[in-house]
Design a protein around this motif. Structure first.
Motif, PDB file in Angstrom:
ATOM      1  N   LEU A 145      -2.894   0.676 -20.105  1.00  0.00           N
ATOM      2  CA  LEU A 145      -3.126   1.296 -18.808  1.00  0.00           C
ATOM      3  C   LEU A 145      -3.965   2.549 -19.003  1.00  0.00           C
ATOM      4  O   LEU A 145      -3.708   3.324 -19.925  1.00  0.00           O
ATOM      5  N   ASN A 146      -4.958   2.730 -18.172  1.00  0.00           N
ATOM      6  CA  ASN A 146      -5.791   3.932 -18.238  1.00  0.00           C
ATOM      7  C   ASN A 146      -5.820   4.637 -16.889  1.00  0.00           C
ATOM      8  O   ASN A 146      -6.170   4.032 -15.871  1.00  0.00           O
ATOM      9  N   ILE A 147      -5.441   5.919 -16.900  1.00  0.00           N
ATOM     10  CA  ILE A 147      -5.580   6.769 -15.718  1.00  0.00           C
ATOM     11  C   ILE A 147      -6.928   7.471 -15.841  1.00  0.00           C
ATOM     12  O   ILE A 147      -7.143   8.221 -16.800  1.00  0.00           O
ATOM     13  N   GLU A 148      -7.822   7.230 -14.913  1.00  0.00           N
ATOM     14  CA  GLU A 148      -9.183   7.756 -15.027  1.00  0.00           C
ATOM     15  C   GLU A 148      -9.526   8.658 -13.846  1.00  0.00           C
ATOM     16  O   GLU A 148      -9.708   8.189 -12.721  1.00  0.00           O
ATOM     17  N   HIS A 149      -9.567   9.969 -14.096  1.00  0.00           N
ATOM     18  CA  HIS A 149     -10.023  10.982 -13.133  1.00  0.00           C
ATOM     19  C   HIS A 149      -9.332  10.841 -11.778  1.00  0.00           C
ATOM     20  O   HIS A 149      -9.971  10.833 -10.725  1.00  0.00           O
ATOM     21  N   VAL A 150      -8.004  10.754 -11.826  1.00  0.00           N
ATOM     22  CA  VAL A 150      -7.223  10.547 -10.603  1.00  0.00           C
ATOM     23  C   VAL A 150      -6.942  11.890  -9.918  1.00  0.00           C
ATOM     24  O   VAL A 150      -6.528  12.857 -10.559  1.00  0.00           O
ATOM     25  N   SER A 151      -7.184  11.934  -8.614  1.00  0.00           N
ATOM     26  CA  SER A 151      -6.822  13.077  -7.782  1.00  0.00           C
ATOM     27  C   SER A 151      -6.024  12.565  -6.590  1.00  0.00           C
ATOM     28  O   SER A 151      -6.236  11.452  -6.107  1.00  0.00           O
ATOM     29  N   TYR A 187      -5.551   9.823 -18.566  1.00  0.00           N
ATOM     30  CA  TYR A 187      -4.635   9.590 -19.694  1.00  0.00           C
ATOM     31  C   TYR A 187      -4.644   8.105 -20.043  1.00  0.00           C
ATOM     32  O   TYR A 187      -4.739   7.249 -19.149  1.00  0.00           O
ATOM     33  N   GLY A 188      -4.539   7.805 -21.333  1.00  0.00           N
ATOM     34  CA  GLY A 188      -4.467   6.422 -21.790  1.00  0.00           C
ATOM     35  C   GLY A 188      -3.074   6.090 -22.301  1.00  0.00           C
ATOM     36  O   GLY A 188      -2.519   6.822 -23.119  1.00  0.00           O
ATOM     37  N   LYS A 230       5.955  13.562  -9.747  1.00  0.00           N
ATOM     38  CA  LYS A 230       6.423  12.622 -10.775  1.00  0.00           C
ATOM     39  C   LYS A 230       6.572  11.216 -10.199  1.00  0.00           C
ATOM     40  O   LYS A 230       6.041  10.246 -10.748  1.00  0.00           O
ATOM     41  N   SER A 231       7.296  11.104  -9.090  1.00  0.00           N
ATOM     42  CA  SER A 231       7.491   9.782  -8.473  1.00  0.00           C
ATOM     43  C   SER A 231       6.174   9.221  -7.943  1.00  0.00           C
ATOM     44  O   SER A 231       5.936   8.002  -8.005  1.00  0.00           O
ATOM     45  N   THR A 232       5.307  10.105  -7.449  1.00  0.00           N
ATOM     46  CA  THR A 232       3.992   9.647  -6.960  1.00  0.00           C
ATOM     47  C   THR A 232       3.183   9.033  -8.091  1.00  0.00           C
ATOM     48  O   THR A 232       2.532   8.000  -7.907  1.00  0.00           O
ATOM     49  N   LEU A 233       3.223   9.658  -9.276  1.00  0.00           N
ATOM     50  CA  LEU A 233       2.495   9.110 -10.420  1.00  0.00           C
ATOM     51  C   LEU A 233       3.032   7.726 -10.790  1.00  0.00           C
ATOM     52  O   LEU A 233       2.260   6.804 -11.081  1.00  0.00           O
ATOM     53  N   LEU A 234       4.357   7.559 -10.766  1.00  0.00           N
ATOM     54  CA  LEU A 234       4.935   6.244 -11.062  1.00  0.00           C
ATOM     55  C   LEU A 234       4.466   5.206 -10.041  1.00  0.00           C
ATOM     56  O   LEU A 234       4.140   4.072 -10.405  1.00  0.00           O
ATOM     57  N   LYS A 235       4.432   5.590  -8.768  1.00  0.00           N
ATOM     58  CA  LYS A 235       3.981   4.650  -7.723  1.00  0.00           C
ATOM     59  C   LYS A 235       2.521   4.265  -7.921  1.00  0.00           C
ATOM     60  O   LYS A 235       2.143   3.105  -7.723  1.00  0.00           O
ATOM     61  N   ILE A 236       1.691   5.238  -8.308  1.00  0.00           N
ATOM     62  CA  ILE A 236       0.268   4.942  -8.556  1.00  0.00           C
ATOM     63  C   ILE A 236       0.136   3.974  -9.730  1.00  0.00           C
ATOM     64  O   ILE A 236      -0.626   3.007  -9.671  1.00  0.00           O
ATOM     65  N   LEU A 237       0.881   4.200 -10.800  1.00  0.00           N
ATOM     66  CA  LEU A 237       0.828   3.313 -11.965  1.00  0.00           C
ATOM     67  C   LEU A 237       1.327   1.909 -11.622  1.00  0.00           C
ATOM     68  O   LEU A 237       0.849   0.910 -12.168  1.00  0.00           O
ATOM     69  N   ALA A 238       2.319   1.838 -10.710  1.00  0.00           N
ATOM     70  CA  ALA A 238       2.887   0.540 -10.334  1.00  0.00           C
ATOM     71  C   ALA A 238       2.061  -0.159  -9.258  1.00  0.00           C
ATOM     72  O   ALA A 238       2.364  -1.303  -8.890  1.00  0.00           O
ATOM     73  N   GLY A 239       1.008   0.519  -8.751  1.00  0.00           N
ATOM     74  CA  GLY A 239       0.183  -0.068  -7.709  1.00  0.00           C
ATOM     75  C   GLY A 239       0.786   0.034  -6.327  1.00  0.00           C
ATOM     76  O   GLY A 239       0.339  -0.630  -5.387  1.00  0.00           O
ATOM     77  N   GLU A 240       1.801   0.903  -6.163  1.00  0.00           N
ATOM     78  CA  GLU A 240       2.466   1.069  -4.872  1.00  0.00           C
ATOM     79  C   GLU A 240       1.844   2.179  -4.038  1.00  0.00           C
ATOM     80  O   GLU A 240       2.183   2.338  -2.872  1.00  0.00           O
ATOM     81  N   GLU A 241       0.979   2.986  -4.651  1.00  0.00           N
ATOM     82  CA  GLU A 241       0.372   4.137  -3.974  1.00  0.00           C
ATOM     83  C   GLU A 241      -1.110   4.182  -4.337  1.00  0.00           C
ATOM     84  O   GLU A 241      -1.481   3.951  -5.489  1.00  0.00           O
ATOM     85  N   GLN A 252      -9.117   6.083 -10.538  1.00  0.00           N
ATOM     86  CA  GLN A 252      -8.497   4.764 -10.544  1.00  0.00           C
ATOM     87  C   GLN A 252      -7.578   4.601 -11.749  1.00  0.00           C
ATOM     88  O   GLN A 252      -7.644   5.365 -12.710  1.00  0.00           O
ATOM     89  N   VAL A 253      -6.719   3.584 -11.658  1.00  0.00           N
ATOM     90  CA  VAL A 253      -5.883   3.164 -12.779  1.00  0.00           C
ATOM     91  C   VAL A 253      -6.324   1.764 -13.172  1.00  0.00           C
ATOM     92  O   VAL A 253      -6.312   0.846 -12.346  1.00  0.00           O
ATOM     93  N   ILE A 254      -6.744   1.606 -14.413  1.00  0.00           N
ATOM     94  CA  ILE A 254      -7.232   0.313 -14.913  1.00  0.00           C
ATOM     95  C   ILE A 254      -6.188  -0.259 -15.869  1.00  0.00           C
ATOM     96  O   ILE A 254      -5.756   0.414 -16.811  1.00  0.00           O
TER      97      ILE A 254
END
Length: 620
Positions: free
Chosen positions: A4-10, A24-25, A42-53, A59-61
């Protein structure tokens, strides 16, 4: 290998920037714990990684075919869902063993009613059913939001072992510090919209974070010192000559626009308790049954002044019932509870009571009191909210806009503002962030009153309580001295059942109650620190002869080096086509820049020393 790659997420919520261009990789085999104060995302980051937000930017690749399973903090369930069917349906590919796996994990998590509708379960049971559904699925990435909430100590130990054996990636938010220490190999900290990574478990994170913050502060001290020097140079230059070196002026502007490192604010708790008389809380032969189940069987105990009691046991054994009996919310079947006339009880429930979502934060606290007495004098509701990290803007926002952790922090403040001298805490660590928990533990260590806590948080129990009552079946409560680690070791010796294995004694997480320091030793340590400080104060600061001469000429030395570097840069441009000469000039320039760096470091040291000497003279 990155999965999973977090790329320039705002990400922005309202006018608050949650993430500011974070990247972050995440690699195969990572076991990541995410840390930060409530409301940082914290919970928002988890939702973004899970594709829920969705992200606002970036982007998250994910790797092709990556299977992700997500446990939210507050799970939703389909209407009419049956427990076992709901858990089994979570598996990607069902086979003959699916239902057996579902039953096994449910039993491990204390859910024995497999054929009942989920809607009939309590909030804690529902969270465990959702966790079972998450674990039954053999995914590549497990994303878990507060997985240890509503688990008893035995379940937490089982989950630790499960996740340690799990071959994929684990990304989780949890307040359980022992759990983080045993499961994680990386920590991600969210602070002021930025993401900081640490290749360590929780103990290592504490050490590495302290090093990072000290380096940032040292860099800021150096920036401020060099800025002062550059400003002095600019002033002198205005008097001495009409033109100045462009590079140096550009550096001055860059120093001016630099930012000091952002500092996380801490919750500030002050004692607001009420005086306690001789009579405290007395439980005389208390018994309680629900149906055929004996919850308490002839329990008899007088709570001592300033005592810290921990209550532990499996889910459903009666821990919360005991707390409610003390508070008067539940009547015992037999026996009596006697409360002293001066006793004021503050009850911090496991679940946040219903809040009016339209009510403003400050009005929620003003319902208790407009002003409260503390050691610092009378403090307004607004000032107390500031201490609990609710700034002036947040104080006038509706309660509905707060995160789950922020609501729990607000609820904690309301309980403390009632000025209790007996605190009943039912799972206090649920949904509180680790920094707030740490401050709460420090507060409780100096609280002038009684603390009775139901908790599955082993670190909290080790840090706060000095006696444990453990439910051990048929309504029996057994007394153990010390914190959780002491209890687990004593139980292992008593029963030989290996119960001590669930209580890690982690290096760097030494508890206050069982550290081996007696009161006398602690006083000796304080006296030693006091003597050392006095010795530091009495030592006179002064320049050595060599330092004094160096201080007198160092500005001129720096100016000469800068002029030399400027000349070498001009020589480089003049000899751009002569490779041999160019290499010589570049080597000279690198050496001069190294000398300049050393001189600047020395300038910072000498100027700091000069300021301290001057301050010492002014103070007599």
């Amino acid at each position: 290998m990155n999965v999973l790659n977090i790329e320039h997420v705002s990400k922005i919520f309202g006018d608050k920037k949650i993430f500011d261009d974070i990247s972050y990789g995440i690699h195969d085999g990572d076991k990541i714990g995410i840390i930060g104060i409530n409301g940082t995302g914290k919970s928002t980051l988890l939702k973004i990684l899970a594709g829920e937000e969705e992200t606002d930017e970036g982007q998250v690749i994910s790797q092709n075919g990556l299977r992700i399973t997500y446990l939210p903090q507050m799970p939703d369930f389909p209407k009419g869902a049956i427990v076992q069917d709901y858990v089994a349906d979570g598996k990607w590919q069902k086979d003959w063993s699916t239902e057996s796996e579902a039953r096994n994990i449910l039993n491990r998590l204390g859910i024995t009613g497999h054929d009942v509708p989920v809607e009939q379960l309590s909030g804690g049971q529902k969270k465990r059913v959702a966790l079972a559904r998450t674990l039954v699925n053999p995914s590549d990435v497990l994303i878990l939001d507060e997985p240890t909430n509503h688990l008893d100590n035995e379940m937490v130990t089982w989950l630790e072992d499960y996740l340690n054996r799990f071959k994929g990636v684990v990304i989780m938010v949890t307040h359980d510090r022992y759990f983080l220490d045993k499961v994680t190999n990386k920590i991600l900290e969210i602070s002021h919209g930025k993401l900081y990574s640490y290749d360590a478990n929780y103990s290592g994170f504490l050490e590495l974070k302290a090093q990072r913050e000290e380096m940032e502060l040292a860099s800021e001290r150096k920036r401020q010192s060099i800025l002062r020097m550059e400003l002095e140079w600019a002033k002198r230059g205005c008097r001495a000559r009409s033109t100045k070196q462009r590079a140096r002026l550009e550096r001055l502007e860059a120093l001016k626009s630099g930012k000091a490192p952002a500092q996380d604010l801490d919750v500030q708790m002050d004692s607001v308790e009420t005086r306690m008389g001789k009579k405290t809380v007395e439980l005389h032969h208390i018994s309680k049954k629900y149906g055929d189940k004996m919850i308490l069987d002839d329990f008899d105990y007088i709570v001592l002044r300033n005592q810290r009691l921990g209550i532990i046991g499996p889910n459903g054994c009666g821990k919360s019932t005991l707390i409610r009996i003390i508070d008067g919310m539940v009547e015992p079947d037999s026996g009596t509870v006697e409360i002293g006339e001066t006793i004021r009880i503050g009850y911090f429930a496991q679940e946040v009571p219903d809040m009016d979502g339209n009510q403003r934060v400050i009005d929620y606290i003003r319902d208790v009191a407009e002003f409260i007495p503390t050691r610092d004098g009378r403090i307004s509701a607004s000032m107390m909210l500031e201490r609990f990290l609710f700034d002036s803007a947040m104080q006038y926002t509706p309660v509905a806009k707060l995160s789950g952790g922020e609501k729990r922090r607000l609820y904690l403040l309301k309980v403390l503002m009632e000025a209790p001298n007996v605190l009943l805490l039912d799972e206090p660590s649920n949904d509180l962030d680790i920094p707030t928990l740490t401050i709460l533990e420090d507060y409780l260590s100096t609280f002038s009153g009684i603390v009775i806590a139901v908790s599955h948080d082993r670190y909290f129990l080790d840090d706060v309580v000095d006696r444990i009552f453990a439910f051990e079946g048929d309504g029996r409560l057994t007394q153990y001295e010390g914190g959780y680690t002491d209890y687990a070791e004593a139980r292992a010796r008593k029963y030989g059942d290996g119960s001590g294995s669930g209580a890690p004694c982690v290096a760097g997480l030494a508890d206050k109650t069982s550290s081996g320091y007696g009161a006398g030793e602690e006083e000796t340590k304080k006296a030693t620190r006091k003597d050392w400080k006095q010795g530091q104060k009495s030592e006179k600061l002064k320049f050595s002869y060599k330092e004094e001469r160096e201080y007198a000429t160092i500005d001129e030395d720096i100016e000469k080096l800068e002029e030399k570097i400027a000349k070498l840069e001009n020589d480089m441009m003049a000899n751009a086509t002569n490779s041999v000469k160019l290499r010589e000039i570049m080597a000279d320039k690198e050496a001069a820049e190294q000398q300049l760096e050393e001189k600047m470091d020395r300038w910072v040291y000498l100027n700091d020393l000069a300021e301290k000497i001057e301050a010492q003279k002014n103070n007599g």
